[in-house]
Design a protein around this motif. Structure first.
Motif, PDB file in Angstrom:
ATOM      1  N   ARG A 148      -9.353  -0.177  -7.280  1.00 19.55           N
ATOM      2  CA  ARG A 148      -7.875   0.378  -6.235  1.00 19.55           C
ATOM      3  C   ARG A 148      -8.956   0.894  -4.796  1.00 19.55           C
ATOM      4  O   ARG A 148      -8.164   1.230  -3.896  1.00 19.55           O
ATOM      5  N   GLY A 181      -0.327   3.708 -10.610  1.00 18.93           N
ATOM      6  CA  GLY A 181       0.361   2.397  -9.583  1.00 18.93           C
ATOM      7  C   GLY A 181       1.295   1.733 -10.371  1.00 18.93           C
ATOM      8  O   GLY A 181       1.158   0.965  -9.454  1.00 18.93           O
ATOM      9  N   SER A 231      -9.142   5.883  -4.436  1.00 19.07           N
ATOM     10  CA  SER A 231      -8.607   5.399  -6.138  1.00 19.07           C
ATOM     11  C   SER A 231      -8.231   5.896  -6.885  1.00 19.07           C
ATOM     12  O   SER A 231      -7.498   6.521  -8.271  1.00 19.07           O
ATOM     13  N   PRO A 274      -1.872   4.135  -5.980  1.00 27.61           N
ATOM     14  CA  PRO A 274      -2.430   2.913  -5.058  1.00 27.61           C
ATOM     15  C   PRO A 274      -0.979   2.013  -4.220  1.00 27.61           C
ATOM     16  O   PRO A 274      -1.494   1.880  -3.245  1.00 27.61           O
ATOM     17  N   GLN A 284      -5.343  -2.911  -1.874  1.00 27.83           N
ATOM     18  CA  GLN A 284      -6.924  -1.239  -1.580  1.00 27.83           C
ATOM     19  C   GLN A 284      -6.839  -0.999   0.100  1.00 27.83           C
ATOM     20  O   GLN A 284      -6.761  -2.245   0.709  1.00 27.83           O
TER      21      GLN A 284
END
Ligand code: CO8
Length: 260
Positions: A51, A259, A200, A204, A98
């Motif tokens: 992430r 995510g 993270s 995401p 990312q």
């Protein structure tokens, strides 16, 4: 004979760390380094469990530039190809879904500074030297420096660095907005890790779309940029993480983003 390994990817939980390991040449970027970096970026793009990504250099420098020894006798055609290779790899880095953080220490010169600028966030260790010294070698930046630097620090600051080939330290880099933080070198790894952990824990897809809105929006006029932002904003409402984030806020709990 096995090829030297100059670029290493280490994944620890949700954080990927890319390390340049060509220490004896201060991580100078030759074709092999670029090819290996390209490969690592392809791996990362497919790893949705990662992430956030840190990028660092082993040894005395982040990266002291493109490999001058390799470039010396290039023909114009080969030089153009080398520039386009570096540009393609750095664009791939910028376009990773990312968020990326460059942990910069020692030297970030020429192609090394261009590499740092292709990351989303730059944190510098105290004493780091930055510069685009290409003109002192009789060339201009070829890995995106003439394009990304003005976008990051403004045309005036960029032209001063690009035209003089001057070297600045981390404090000056912070003052002009080239880096967002300066920390003692002993704290660089921990600060990078903490920021990567913070990122993270966020949604995401929202992070990937923020990057797209900023980078692609920069190429558009404001009205088109706003329309693009609105379309990405709308897309967020097709995700579970939007529901998760807003419901968690209303329920006064911490969101658990997946995510999706
Ligand atoms: N390329 C190749 N080798 C390098 C590079 C480099 N960019 N930088 C350092 N090295 C090597 C040195 O040659 C030396 O090798 P050796 O031990 O075999 O002699 C070793 O790394 C250690 O370097 P130094 O002994 O010079 O270490 P110092 O601490 O004395 O100095 C410096 C450190 C100040 C960083 C110095 O090494 C230096 O000035 N390096 C070059 C910096 C530079 O000009 N960078 C820009 C390069 S041009 C560029 O990046 C263009 C990008 C666009 C490319 C477009 C493609 C066509």
């Amino acid at each position: 004979m096995a090829e030297d390994r100059y670029v290493e990817l280490h994944v620890d939980g949700q954080i990927g760390t890319i390390t340049l390991r060509r220490e004896k040449q201060l991580n100078a970027l030759n074709q092999t380094v670029l090819a290996q970096l390209n490969q690592v970026l392809d791996e990362l793009a497919g790893q949705s469990e990662v992430r956030a990504v840190l990028l660092r250099g082993e040894g005395r420098a982040f990266a002291a530039g493109a490999d001058i020894a390799e470039m010396t006798s290039l023909s114009p055609v080969a030089a153009g190809q080398f520039a386009r290779l570096g540009q393609a790899v750095f664009s791939k880095l910028e376009k990773l879904p990312q968020p990326t953080i460059a942990l910069v220490h020692g030297y970030a010169l020429g192609g090394g500074m261009e590499l740092a600028m292709a990351c989303d966030i730059r944190i510098a260790a105290e004493g780091t030297k930055f510069g685009q010294p290409e003109v002192t070698l009789g060339v201009i930046p070829g890995f995106g420096g003439s394009q990304r630097l003005p976008r990051i620090v403004g045309q005036g600051n960029a032209l001063k660095l690009l035209l003089t080939g001057g070297i600045i330290d981390a404090v000056e880099a912070h003052r002009i907005g080239l880096v967002s933080e300066v920390v003692p070198i002993e704290e660089l790894a921990a600060r990078g890790r903490a920021l990567a952990e913070q990122l993270s824990g966020l949604a995401p897809k929202a992070l990937a779309w923020v990057k797209q809105a900023v980078y692609e929006g920069a190429e558009l006029d404001q009205d088109k940029g706003l329309a693009y932002e609105a379309s990405l904003f709308a897309l967020c409402f097709s995700t579970n993480d939007q529901k998760q984030g807003m419901e968690a806020f209303l329920a006064k709990r911490k969101p658990a983003f997946e995510g999706k």
